[in-house]
Design a protein around this motif. Structure first.
Motif, PDB file in Angstrom:
ATOM      1  N   VAL A  67     -34.731  -5.305  23.165  1.00  0.00           N
ATOM      2  CA  VAL A  67     -35.534  -4.150  22.760  1.00  0.00           C
ATOM      3  C   VAL A  67     -36.232  -3.552  23.984  1.00  0.00           C
ATOM      4  O   VAL A  67     -36.948  -4.255  24.701  1.00  0.00           O
ATOM      5  CB  VAL A  67     -36.586  -4.550  21.717  1.00  0.00           C
TER       6      VAL A  67
ATOM      7  N   GLU B 168     -39.128  -1.385  25.931  1.00  0.00           N
ATOM      8  CA  GLU B 168     -40.547  -1.123  25.676  1.00  0.00           C
ATOM      9  C   GLU B 168     -40.741   0.378  25.524  1.00  0.00           C
ATOM     10  O   GLU B 168     -41.395   1.055  26.322  1.00  0.00           O
ATOM     11  CB  GLU B 168     -41.404  -1.694  26.807  1.00  0.00           C
TER      12      GLU B 168
ATOM     13  N   GLN C 279     -41.348   3.319  22.429  1.00  0.00           N
ATOM     14  CA  GLN C 279     -41.662   3.630  21.041  1.00  0.00           C
ATOM     15  C   GLN C 279     -42.661   4.775  21.046  1.00  0.00           C
ATOM     16  O   GLN C 279     -43.567   4.804  21.885  1.00  0.00           O
ATOM     17  CB  GLN C 279     -42.271   2.390  20.350  1.00  0.00           C
TER      18      GLN C 279
ATOM     19  N   TYR D 152     -46.262   3.737  21.257  1.00  0.00           N
ATOM     20  CA  TYR D 152     -46.726   2.858  22.324  1.00  0.00           C
ATOM     21  C   TYR D 152     -47.550   3.609  23.366  1.00  0.00           C
ATOM     22  O   TYR D 152     -47.251   4.756  23.717  1.00  0.00           O
ATOM     23  CB  TYR D 152     -45.538   2.201  23.027  1.00  0.00           C
TER      24      TYR D 152
ATOM     25  N   SER E 238     -37.655  -0.911  18.101  1.00  0.00           N
ATOM     26  CA  SER E 238     -38.887  -1.679  18.264  1.00  0.00           C
ATOM     27  C   SER E 238     -39.202  -2.558  17.062  1.00  0.00           C
ATOM     28  O   SER E 238     -39.976  -3.504  17.182  1.00  0.00           O
ATOM     29  CB  SER E 238     -40.057  -0.741  18.531  1.00  0.00           C
TER      30      SER E 238
ATOM     31  N   ASN F  87     -38.858  -6.190  17.829  1.00  0.00           N
ATOM     32  CA  ASN F  87     -39.774  -6.845  18.774  1.00  0.00           C
ATOM     33  C   ASN F  87     -40.962  -5.910  18.964  1.00  0.00           C
ATOM     34  O   ASN F  87     -41.071  -5.224  19.985  1.00  0.00           O
ATOM     35  CB  ASN F  87     -39.068  -7.136  20.101  1.00  0.00           C
ATOM     36  N   TRP F  88     -41.863  -5.888  17.973  1.00  0.00           N
ATOM     37  CA  TRP F  88     -42.983  -4.956  18.003  1.00  0.00           C
ATOM     38  C   TRP F  88     -44.070  -5.511  18.911  1.00  0.00           C
ATOM     39  O   TRP F  88     -44.631  -6.578  18.656  1.00  0.00           O
ATOM     40  CB  TRP F  88     -43.533  -4.718  16.607  1.00  0.00           C
TER      41      TRP F  88
ATOM     42  N   GLU G 148     -44.711  -0.199  10.881  1.00  0.00           N
ATOM     43  CA  GLU G 148     -44.970   0.699  11.993  1.00  0.00           C
ATOM     44  C   GLU G 148     -46.038   1.707  11.572  1.00  0.00           C
ATOM     45  O   GLU G 148     -46.145   2.041  10.386  1.00  0.00           O
ATOM     46  CB  GLU G 148     -43.682   1.395  12.432  1.00  0.00           C
TER      47      GLU G 148
END
Length: 275
Positions: free
Chosen positions: A114, A116, A118, A121, A207, A210-211, A229
């Protein structure tokens, strides 16, 4: 250890057949009682050695760093499997679908992992951290060029035993440690460097698999007792990764209806009610 208990207990909720064949655990400091408990959960426990040139003083002071140096050598520590799925012990599995997604992503020799990346984020949190480590493992030019690349989080991934990534990862990790005199132990930096430099095949996953909670806190659905989410359509998160300072704190979040909730991000999720 409480986080490891949470991860292993979260795997029990799926019942039989389990979405995986076996569980392995790297012992980098378990006491006898905790090791016995982990074994009682059906896990194969292995104490890794030092596979890469880490500074001797750091080996003595921080033996847990073996959990990083051992990762490029998982097929050697746990031989006999077609595919390996790694999950950091500060993460836990909320939904079964992530295993199918990881397996399908990696089945043809690609690395299922995944980025990083999003829309929720906060990217500025990690940018300087990444750049500093990349510059030390490689050089400033490499670090600057990496800004145009996806940066992958090594806390959750899937990879077949015969994939070339393991050897490339180990090689870049070794080179990075030698460049820093064995004092900067960052397997994630080495993995990303190997992916970019050696054009290793990658299958990026969303994501939900693997949030990274320190980059964006989830919301909580009281109706379903699930973390989601934090925006429409509020998809249920598959793996919550309690990164950075999110491991031990109780957060004041909002549920899907905007009502405030005080909640820990750890497993198990207690019954939650609006404040």
């Amino acid at each position: 250890m409480p986080l490891l208990r949470g991860l292993l207990n979260s795997l029990k909720q799926f019942g039989n057949p389990q979405p995986y064949s076996d569980i392995g655990c790297l012992d980098v400091g378990l006491n006898a009682e905790n090791r016995a408990w982990v074994c009682s959960q059906g896990a194969h426990v292995v104490e890794p050695g030092w596979d890469l040139p880490v500074d001797p003083a750091m080996r003595e002071r921080m033996p847990y760093l073996r959990s990083l140096t051992a990762r490029p050598f998982l097929p050697a520590y746990f031989p006999g499997y077609d595919m390996y799925v790694w999950i950091d012990c500060d993460a836990w599995v909320q939904e079964r679908f992530v295993f199918n997604w990881l397996f399908n992503a990696a089945k043809d020799g690609e690395l299922g992992i995944v980025p990083e990346l999003q829309v929720a984020y906060k990217q500025n949190i990690t940018a300087s951290w990444r750049a500093h480590r990349l510059a030390q493992y490689y050089n400033e030019n490499f670090s600057t060029q990496s800004l145009t690349q996806n940066y992958f989080n090594a806390g959750v991934f899937a990879l077949t035993a015969d994939a070339p990534h393991w050897a490339h990862w180990a090689q870049h990790f070794d080179q990075g440690l030698r460049a820093t005199h064995g004092t900067l132990v960052c397997d994630q930096t080495a993995l990303n460097g190997a992916i970019w430099s050696d054009s290793l095949p990658v299958h990026p996953l969303p994501s939900l698999c693997n949030w990274l909670c320190h980059l964006a806190l989830p919301v909580f659905s009281v109706e379903n007792a699930k973390f989601c989410e934090p925006f429409t359509p509020y998809n249920t998160i598959g793996i919550l990764h309690l990164t950075s300072a999110t491991k031990d704190l109780v957060f004041r979040l909002k549920d899907k209806n905007g009502l405030p909730i005080e909640i820990s991000l750890r497993f198990p999720v207690a019954d939650q009610t609006p404040i």
